[in-house]
Design a protein around this motif. Sequence first.
Motif, PDB file in Angstrom:
ATOM      1  N   ILE A 155      41.471  27.936   1.816  1.00 44.74           N
ATOM      2  CA  ILE A 155      40.151  28.226   2.361  1.00 44.74           C
ATOM      3  C   ILE A 155      40.302  28.435   3.866  1.00 44.74           C
ATOM      4  N   GLY A 156      40.243  29.686   4.293  1.00 54.07           N
ATOM      5  CA  GLY A 156      40.451  30.013   5.694  1.00 54.07           C
ATOM      6  C   GLY A 156      41.602  30.986   5.845  1.00 54.07           C
ATOM      7  N   ALA A 157      41.419  31.978   6.723  1.00 58.13           N
ATOM      8  CA  ALA A 157      42.445  33.010   6.907  1.00 58.13           C
ATOM      9  C   ALA A 157      42.894  33.103   8.358  1.00 58.13           C
ATOM     10  N   GLY A 158      42.780  31.993   9.079  1.00 58.94           N
ATOM     11  CA  GLY A 158      43.281  31.945  10.447  1.00 58.94           C
ATOM     12  C   GLY A 158      44.772  31.689  10.462  1.00 58.94           C
ATOM     13  N   ALA A 173      53.255  30.885  -1.302  1.00 58.08           N
ATOM     14  CA  ALA A 173      53.725  32.056  -2.046  1.00 58.08           C
ATOM     15  C   ALA A 173      55.250  32.062  -2.136  1.00 58.08           C
ATOM     16  N   GLN A 174      55.915  31.743  -1.025  1.00 58.90           N
ATOM     17  CA  GLN A 174      57.378  31.707  -1.019  1.00 58.90           C
ATOM     18  C   GLN A 174      57.924  30.621  -1.936  1.00 58.90           C
ATOM     19  N   ALA A 175      57.141  29.557  -2.131  1.00 60.30           N
ATOM     20  CA  ALA A 175      57.570  28.462  -3.012  1.00 60.30           C
ATOM     21  C   ALA A 175      57.280  28.765  -4.482  1.00 60.30           C
ATOM     22  N   GLY A 176      56.679  29.931  -4.751  1.00 56.09           N
ATOM     23  CA  GLY A 176      56.483  30.359  -6.129  1.00 56.09           C
ATOM     24  C   GLY A 176      55.142  30.013  -6.744  1.00 56.09           C
ATOM     25  N   HIS A 177      54.200  29.581  -5.927  1.00 53.84           N
ATOM     26  CA  HIS A 177      52.876  29.250  -6.455  1.00 53.84           C
ATOM     27  C   HIS A 177      51.980  30.488  -6.497  1.00 53.84           C
ATOM     28  N   THR A 178      50.989  30.470  -7.361  1.00 48.69           N
ATOM     29  CA  THR A 178      49.961  31.507  -7.386  1.00 48.69           C
ATOM     30  C   THR A 178      48.935  31.162  -6.315  1.00 48.69           C
ATOM     31  N   VAL A 179      48.716  32.074  -5.374  1.00 53.72           N
ATOM     32  CA  VAL A 179      47.891  31.745  -4.212  1.00 53.72           C
ATOM     33  C   VAL A 179      46.653  32.625  -4.133  1.00 53.72           C
ATOM     34  N   LEU A 180      45.505  31.963  -3.989  1.00 51.87           N
ATOM     35  CA  LEU A 180      44.227  32.629  -3.768  1.00 51.87           C
ATOM     36  C   LEU A 180      43.781  32.351  -2.335  1.00 51.87           C
ATOM     37  N   VAL A 181      43.110  33.327  -1.726  1.00 51.77           N
ATOM     38  CA  VAL A 181      42.637  33.169  -0.342  1.00 51.77           C
ATOM     39  C   VAL A 181      41.170  33.545  -0.272  1.00 51.77           C
ATOM     40  N   THR A 182      40.397  32.698   0.409  1.00 54.46           N
ATOM     41  CA  THR A 182      39.004  33.056   0.665  1.00 54.46           C
ATOM     42  C   THR A 182      38.641  32.653   2.092  1.00 54.46           C
ATOM     43  N   ALA A 183      37.712  33.384   2.694  1.00 55.30           N
ATOM     44  CA  ALA A 183      37.291  33.109   4.063  1.00 55.30           C
ATOM     45  C   ALA A 183      35.947  33.769   4.306  1.00 55.30           C
ATOM     46  N   ILE A 184      35.260  33.344   5.349  1.00 52.87           N
ATOM     47  CA  ILE A 184      33.989  33.976   5.717  1.00 52.87           C
ATOM     48  C   ILE A 184      34.213  35.458   5.988  1.00 52.87           C
ATOM     49  N   ASP A 185      35.313  35.769   6.672  1.00 50.57           N
ATOM     50  CA  ASP A 185      35.681  37.156   6.956  1.00 50.57           C
ATOM     51  C   ASP A 185      36.519  37.682   5.789  1.00 50.57           C
ATOM     52  N   GLY A 186      35.884  38.388   4.878  1.00 52.49           N
ATOM     53  CA  GLY A 186      36.569  38.878   3.687  1.00 52.49           C
ATOM     54  C   GLY A 186      37.703  39.831   3.989  1.00 52.49           C
ATOM     55  N   GLU A 187      37.531  40.667   5.014  1.00 54.63           N
ATOM     56  CA  GLU A 187      38.588  41.619   5.374  1.00 54.63           C
ATOM     57  C   GLU A 187      39.827  40.892   5.876  1.00 54.63           C
ATOM     58  N   ALA A 228      40.692  37.828   5.060  1.00 49.57           N
ATOM     59  CA  ALA A 228      41.300  37.183   3.892  1.00 49.57           C
ATOM     60  C   ALA A 228      42.123  38.185   3.097  1.00 49.57           C
ATOM     61  N   ALA A 229      41.592  39.386   2.948  1.00 45.86           N
ATOM     62  CA  ALA A 229      42.309  40.426   2.202  1.00 45.86           C
ATOM     63  C   ALA A 229      43.609  40.807   2.898  1.00 45.86           C
ATOM     64  N   ALA A 230      43.567  40.873   4.229  1.00 47.56           N
ATOM     65  CA  ALA A 230      44.763  41.238   4.986  1.00 47.56           C
ATOM     66  C   ALA A 230      45.842  40.164   4.865  1.00 47.56           C
ATOM     67  N   VAL A 231      45.440  38.908   4.951  1.00 45.93           N
ATOM     68  CA  VAL A 231      46.389  37.804   4.806  1.00 45.93           C
ATOM     69  C   VAL A 231      46.979  37.796   3.403  1.00 45.93           C
ATOM     70  N   ALA A 232      46.133  37.990   2.412  1.00 42.51           N
ATOM     71  CA  ALA A 232      46.607  38.014   1.023  1.00 42.51           C
ATOM     72  C   ALA A 232      47.614  39.133   0.803  1.00 42.51           C
ATOM     73  N   LYS A 233      47.300  40.319   1.302  1.00 46.11           N
ATOM     74  CA  LYS A 233      48.188  41.471   1.127  1.00 46.11           C
ATOM     75  C   LYS A 233      49.536  41.246   1.795  1.00 46.11           C
ATOM     76  N   ALA A 234      49.521  40.599   2.957  1.00 46.51           N
ATOM     77  CA  ALA A 234      50.756  40.380   3.711  1.00 46.51           C
ATOM     78  C   ALA A 234      51.728  39.449   2.994  1.00 46.51           C
ATOM     79  N   HIS A 235      51.186  38.560   2.144  1.00 47.29           N
ATOM     80  CA  HIS A 235      52.047  37.530   1.546  1.00 47.29           C
ATOM     81  C   HIS A 235      52.026  37.511   0.015  1.00 47.29           C
ATOM     82  N   GLY A 236      51.516  38.564  -0.595  1.00 50.89           N
ATOM     83  CA  GLY A 236      51.545  38.645  -2.045  1.00 50.89           C
ATOM     84  C   GLY A 236      50.584  37.697  -2.738  1.00 50.89           C
ATOM     85  N   ALA A 237      49.478  37.385  -2.062  1.00 50.37           N
ATOM     86  CA  ALA A 237      48.453  36.528  -2.645  1.00 50.37           C
ATOM     87  C   ALA A 237      47.268  37.383  -3.081  1.00 50.37           C
ATOM     88  N   THR A 238      46.177  36.727  -3.479  1.00 44.55           N
ATOM     89  CA  THR A 238      44.996  37.437  -3.938  1.00 44.55           C
ATOM     90  C   THR A 238      43.772  36.950  -3.185  1.00 44.55           C
TER      91      THR A 238
END
Length: 207
Positions: A6-9, A20-34, A36-46
């Motif tokens: 929770i948070g994309a700072g 993600a590097q440790a092999g977990h399935t990672v979800l990201v959410t934040a007030i700023d959706g864009e 959160a999407a950028a952080v998710a894309k950078a690290h193979g999360a959703t």
Amino acid sequence: MKVSVIGAGNMGSGFVKQFAQAGHTVLVTAIDGEKAAAVAKAHGATAVDAKTAASADLIVLATAAGDAVTALQSLGDISGKTVIDITNPLTADYMGLTIGHSTSSAEEIVKAVPGIRLVKAFNTVFAQVLAGGAKLPSGEQVQVFVASDDAAAKASVTSVAADMGFKVVDAGGLKNARYLEAVAGFNIYLGYGAGLGTAIAPVWAGL
């Protein structure tokens, strides 16, 4: 394990990367959706909405202390969920704490969001250190202090922190978050106030 951040700072991004590097399935959410999407894309999360984030096995609260309760409440009913609280109740200049001695940010969160299984952890680790991994540039292993009144939740957080390579130190019950938040405040002073930089972390020698 499915983990929601929770948070994309800077801290949120560091957690997404390490989980993600440790092999977990990672979800990201934040007030700023864009963001959160950028952080998710950078690290193979959703990137997901708050309600979907609540479906995770483990929730990482990577927000400012003042936003913590609102962020958790936005997820809906998360009773029984294990939550890692990384927050520190910092003053506006980051050089002091707004509460302490008789309570902590962690304890106040539990009061406001009853039913969660809160674990104080990673609050003494700079975002730059978290992003870099479990070893400081000096080669020392970064220690993560874990405090909780829930033994099973503490064990779960200990396991995932160890998966990421960190050395976990059992810091006792949640009341000890009062001490951990003060340690974090001193670390912030050393890093920024004293100009030592952010490639540092509190390490108890001999552990």
